[in-house]
Design a protein around this motif. Structure first.
Motif, mmCIF file in Angstrom:
data_model
loop_
_atom_site.group_PDB
_atom_site.id
_atom_site.type_symbol
_atom_site.label_atom_id
_atom_site.label_comp_id
_atom_site.label_asym_id
_atom_site.label_seq_id
_atom_site.Cartn_x
_atom_site.Cartn_y
_atom_site.Cartn_z
ATOM 1 N N GLY A 1 0.720 -0.964 0.057
ATOM 2 C CA GLY A 1 0.010 -0.150 0.001
ATOM 3 C C GLY A 1 0.939 1.354 -0.168
ATOM 4 N N TRP B 1 -9.196 -2.321 -8.576
ATOM 5 C CA TRP B 1 -9.023 -1.671 -7.255
ATOM 6 C C TRP B 1 -10.331 -1.044 -6.947
ATOM 7 N N ASP C 1 -9.031 0.642 -2.161
ATOM 8 C CA ASP C 1 -9.027 -0.241 -1.506
ATOM 9 C C ASP C 1 -9.311 -1.627 -2.229
ATOM 10 N N ARG D 1 -8.217 -7.203 3.773
ATOM 11 C CA ARG D 1 -8.333 -5.560 3.116
ATOM 12 C C ARG D 1 -7.152 -5.142 3.158
ATOM 13 N N LEU E 1 -6.142 -0.756 2.522
ATOM 14 C CA LEU E 1 -6.903 0.652 2.258
ATOM 15 C C LEU E 1 -5.746 1.408 2.010
#
Length: 384
Positions: free
Chosen positions: A275, A321, A329, A337, A339
């Motif tokens: 991320g 996405w 996310d 998950r 995010l």
């Protein structure tokens, strides 16, 4: 430690992982490399540091009239780990269910966003010319099928138009499980064999239909384009240059292609690093891995959802996405998950093993996680 005393041989097939009982799920997600055929995504010699911030967050909120905090939530939702980064620093990190920071965990459909990243890397490398290239230019076995005329862009926005049943993780008759049944075609992925027999349901580019099959085909497409295993390419483009901390594993189908739509397992910290890599503009080791304009498209709504049609209140879908008003996310079965909130410089990663014997419990778990994420995000934004 709870959940560690299991025999891998006693578990049902990975394709039936939705039907594992709670203890099997905890063991199976963590020990997937003992259960399934896989390729290793090798880490490099250096590790991208995740400094621990001096001030940590401790989110608190109310759920169904009850006071909640991180520890209560993790027990109630069977969460094995949660980590929150702000400006690349750890402001919360917790583990549960007998798991440690070194353990990898099956990410399920969160894997789709990693596959998206590899498409962008292949474009940056020139192995894929354009998002408007035809899928059949890279997967020749699909010529003459309903994928004829479908572009990579349509594949990655789940608008291929090829017939595919609405995914039901609790229905063994759903296409999402039928995909993996062996088809006696030498060196052909079972997914290619299965999907090239499917008819066209809609004109390409006209209707969104969530399809793990399309993501798996995107992974095969990348592998064919770059001439490498997907796991090898991921190691080369991200795992080694960015400095992931642990080797990851990627489960494979009967033909040896990685399960691009759901088979990647990694540590929680490395999921957070992924991320962070996205938020930093797709650079690793000082090299631009993703084209900046492509990255902007990937994390923007290419498909707009009808109002309130998404259970997490997302507004649309990009290139594998989900898109919200304040970030992007992806989620995976049983509470996985990732995010990313670019404006607030916040990344949240969650691994879970939700109970699954009773399908009717799942909406409650989704709403509970939604409240959890909102509380984490609000606490992270308020963090100084």
């Amino acid at each position: 430690m709870k959940g560690r005393n299991k025999d891998a041989a006693s578990l049902p097939p990975v394709s039936g992982g939705a039907f594992w009982n709670p203890d099997e799920q905890v063991f199976g997600y963590r020990e997937i490399k003992k259960i399934a055929r896989h390729h290793v995504v090798q880490r490099g010699e250096h590790v991208h540091a995740l400094p621990v911030a001096v001030q940590q967050i401790s989110a608190q909120w109310t759920w169904n009239g009850q006071a909640m905090d991180v520890d209560r939530y993790m027990e109630a939702a069977r969460t094995s780990g949660v980590i929150v980064l702000k400006h690349g620093q750890v402001i919360l990190e917790r583990y549960n269910l007998g798991r440690t920071e070194k353990d990898i965990w099956l990410c399920n459909s969160v894997s789709k966003s990693v596959t998206s990243m590899l498409v962008g890397a292949a474009i940056q490398d020139g192995a894929i010319k354009s998002m408007d290239d035809l899928v059949t230019d890279y997967i020749h076995e699909l010529k003459g099928s309903a994928y004829e005329g479908v572009t990579i862009r349509q594949l990655m926005t789940m608008t291929s138009g090829v017939k595919y049943s609405v995914e039901d993780d609790m229905d063994p008759r759903s296409d999402v499980y039928s995909l993996w049944y062996p088809v006696l075609e030498s060196d052909v992925s079972p997914v290619v064999s299965y999907m090239r027999r499917m008819p066209r349901a809609d004109q390409p580019g006209t209707k969104y239909n969530y399809s793990t099959a399309d993501t798996h085909l995107a992974g095969i497409l990348v592998s064919n384009a770059v001439g490498k295993l997907l796991s090898e390419y991921l190691s080369e483009k991200l795992w080694q240059p960015y400095g992931m901390e642990e080797d990851a594993v990627w489960t494979v189908d009967a033909a040896g292609y990685e399960h691009a739509g759901g088979g990647l397992a990694m540590s929680l910290r490395d999921l957070a690093r992924f991320g962070q890599f996205m938020m930093e503009g797709g650079k690793a080791g000082g090299v631009q891995v993703l084209p900046p304009d492509w990255l902007a498209e990937a994390t923007s709504a290419q498909v707009i959802f009808p109002s309130r049609s998404d259970r997490y209140d997302r507004i649309g879908y990009g290139y594998f996405w989900y898109i919200s008003n304040d970030g992007y996310d992806h989620s995976g079965f049983a509470g996985q998950r990732i995010l990313v909130y670019p404006n607030n410089k916040v990344v949240i990663a969650i691994h879970s093993a939700w109970l699954n014997e009773n399908q009717l419990n799942r909406p409650e778990y989704v709403q509970m996680q939604k409240a959890f994420v909102e509380a984490l995000h609000a606490s992270a934004v308020a963090h100084r």
